[in-house]
Design an enzyme around this catalytic site. Structure first.
Site, PDB file in Angstrom:
ATOM      1  N   LYS A 112      22.927   0.701  43.832  1.00 34.49           N
ATOM      2  CA  LYS A 112      22.199   0.976  45.082  1.00 34.49           C
ATOM      3  C   LYS A 112      22.856   0.275  46.263  1.00 34.49           C
ATOM      4  O   LYS A 112      23.050   0.875  47.328  1.00 34.49           O
ATOM      5  CB  LYS A 112      20.743   0.529  44.911  1.00 34.49           C
ATOM      6  CG  LYS A 112      19.863   0.782  46.124  1.00 34.49           C
ATOM      7  CD  LYS A 112      18.407   0.969  45.732  1.00 34.49           C
ATOM      8  CE  LYS A 112      17.719  -0.312  45.299  1.00 34.49           C
ATOM      9  NZ  LYS A 112      17.516  -1.259  46.404  1.00 34.49           N
ATOM     10  N   GLY A 118      14.589  -1.960  52.352  1.00 35.09           N
ATOM     11  CA  GLY A 118      14.975  -3.098  53.190  1.00 35.09           C
ATOM     12  C   GLY A 118      16.472  -3.117  53.430  1.00 35.09           C
ATOM     13  O   GLY A 118      16.945  -3.394  54.539  1.00 35.09           O
ATOM     14  N   SER A 172      20.660 -14.259  51.820  1.00 36.20           N
ATOM     15  CA  SER A 172      20.374 -12.826  51.957  1.00 36.20           C
ATOM     16  C   SER A 172      21.643 -12.043  52.278  1.00 36.20           C
ATOM     17  O   SER A 172      22.228 -12.192  53.359  1.00 36.20           O
ATOM     18  CB  SER A 172      19.348 -12.585  53.061  1.00 36.20           C
ATOM     19  OG  SER A 172      19.300 -11.198  53.359  1.00 36.20           O
ATOM     20  N   ASP A 203      17.053  -9.632  42.061  1.00 33.71           N
ATOM     21  CA  ASP A 203      16.235  -8.444  41.784  1.00 33.71           C
ATOM     22  C   ASP A 203      15.801  -8.362  40.320  1.00 33.71           C
ATOM     23  O   ASP A 203      15.036  -7.474  39.953  1.00 33.71           O
ATOM     24  CB  ASP A 203      17.007  -7.171  42.154  1.00 33.71           C
ATOM     25  CG  ASP A 203      17.182  -7.053  43.665  1.00 33.71           C
ATOM     26  OD1 ASP A 203      16.374  -7.642  44.407  1.00 33.71           O
ATOM     27  OD2 ASP A 203      18.144  -6.387  44.101  1.00 33.71           O
TER      28      ASP A 203
END
Ligand code: S3P
Length: 450
Positions: A28, A101, A174, A327
């Site tokens: 992804k 997001g 992040s 994740d």
């Protein structure tokens, strides 16, 4: 605001051995980046193995709205005719990023240094997530943002007409924030520098280098220092997207806990910034082997074999590993339920601002299924009951979060009683073939309550 439609209740029942090859979809993170960088490059970028999940389809639609020609040739083969760095057109509609997001934050970065205005929205989950972490550094380039209270979507960004390059230390681990700043830096003259104390997934850096940008990464005492020279001529690429290690986690973890299982996941991405789960599972005693390790399209890839592992032990997961498996904590907590002893997960505050508050969502659902979970602001523990001893039997809320829905369905494959989720619809955002793939391996999954 978008929504994903009528809830799809799903149930997973205890099953026999899972066997066969799990050809999970494309990564992804890499899929989003391939479309966005393809759109920022003049000429045709060809992509094979693109994830055709809703998150990525929303990014494809957004790239068209910014002026790129994005074509689906079928079978995961896509092409993007980009507009060049600084060439984005102003969209004439609101950009709806659905549940993603990654999509919204990267696209905000990509448009932030062009003299255009765009308004972004998403579903109820995305519209509840913090965006100031991206708009704060984008403001340093000269970008203006107006959104709802607390920096939430819907939000309008006015791109900087005369952007200046920035130096920015990312305050939270992040990759989305890092990538937004790098993508904004593409159209700022001079050098943009991003510093991250903890290494996060580095697909943006690798792909920018592949497209011909001048980008240097240095490991220093402060952490990783990434220096990007702005306004490059990007060269179109052929990108072969590896299979997603975060999606592979579901059939792999199912194989570890369902007696007699033996599952092979061919061609999964094993970028070290993504592979933390597999290191952790091995430390717990999982029977996992990498076969045929190779490099494809600048990313390390291997075939991963997972076999039923009867002697899993609870462990303390090192907090410095968190970014490389961020994740995967929901599905790790499911495996931990079948291990002997406690699994301790620290340094995971970021889990509270994902598609859902993932600590809260998993803790509530695991407790309802007979597992003891303790939690604090940035940690949680799961006390495993050992194989054959997990009661199951509950219906869990998925909170518009694909990984929560899939994790509870994996739990139901090895628990004593079936496990249901109130809504499996969000699974389509990242793993649209989850149901047929798991059924082909031997799972008992149905679209109804138990
Ligand atoms: C992603 C980064 C991570 C991850 C997300 C994908 C990316 O988010 O959780 O699923 O592709 O950059 P954060 O950047 O918020 O950690």
């Amino acid at each position: 605001m978008s929504s994903h439609g009528t809830p799809i209740p799903m149930t997973s029942r205890p099953c026999g051995p899972l066997k066969g090859a799990a050809r999970v979809p494309g990564d992804k993170s890499i899929s989003h980046r391939a479309l966005i960088l393809g759109a920022l490059c003049v000429g045709e970028t060809q992509i094979t193995g693109l994830l055709e999940g809703q998150d990525v389809l929303d990014t494809a639609k957004a790239m068209r709205a910014f002026g790129a020609e994005v074509t689906d040739h079928g079978g995961g083969n896509w092409s993007v005719h980009g507009v060049g760095v600084g060439g984005f057109a102003e969209p004439d509609q609101v950009i709806d990023c659905g549940n993603s997001g990654t999509g919204v934050r990267l696209i905000m970065g990509a448009m932030a240094t062009s003299p255009i205005t765009a308004t972004f929205t998403g579903d109820a989950s995305l519209n509840g997530r913090p965006m100031a972490r991206v708009t704060d550094p984008l403001a340093l380039f000269g970008t203006q943002a107006v959104g709802r209270a607390g920096g939430r979507l819907p939000m309008t960004l006015v791109g900087a007409a005369d952007p200046v390059p920035v130096e920015y230390t990312v305050p939270v681990p992040s990759a989305q924030v890092k990538s937004a700043v790098l993508l904004a830096g593409l159209n700022a003259p001079g050098k943009t520098v991003v510093i991250e104390a903890e290494a996060t997934r580095d697909h943006t850096e690798r792909m920018l280098a592949g497209f011909g940008a001048e980008i240097a990464v240095e490991e220093t005492e402060k952490g990783r220092v990434i220096t990007l020279t702005g306004q490059p001529e990007l060269t179109p690429q052929k990108i072969d997207v590896p299979r997603d290690p975060s999606s592979a986690a579901f059939p792999v973890c199912a194989a570890l806990i369902v007696p007699g299982s033996d599952v092979l996941v061919p061609g999964i991405g094993l970028n070290p910034t993504r592979a933390g789960l597999y290191t952790t599972l091995r430390e717990m005693g999982a029977d996992l082997t990498y076969e045929n390790e190779r490099v494809e399209g600048g990313e390390p890839v291997a075939d991963l074999r997972a076999r039923f592992s009867p002697d899993l032990k609870g462990i303390e997961v090192p907090p410095e590993r968190a970014a490389s498996m961020i994740d995967e904590y929901p599905v790790l907590s499911v495996v931990a339920s079948f291990a002997d002893g406690q699994t301790v997960m620290r340094g995971v505050k970021e889990l509270r601002v994902k598609e859902s508050d993932r600590i809260d969502a998993m803790a509530t659902g695991l407790r309802a299924n007979g597992i003891t979970v303790d939690e604090g602001p940035d940690w949680w523990t799961v006390t495993g009951l050992g194989h054959g001893n997990v009661p199951g039997g509950a219906t869990c809320a998925s909170h518009l979060d694909h990984r929560i829905a899939m994790s509870f369905l994996i739990l139901g494959m090895a628990a004593q009683r079936p496990v249901s989720v109130d809504d499996g619809g969000p699974i389509a955002t990242s793993f649209p073939i989850f149901e047929p793939l798991m059924r082909d391996l031997g799972a008992h999954l149905a679209r109804s309550n138990a």
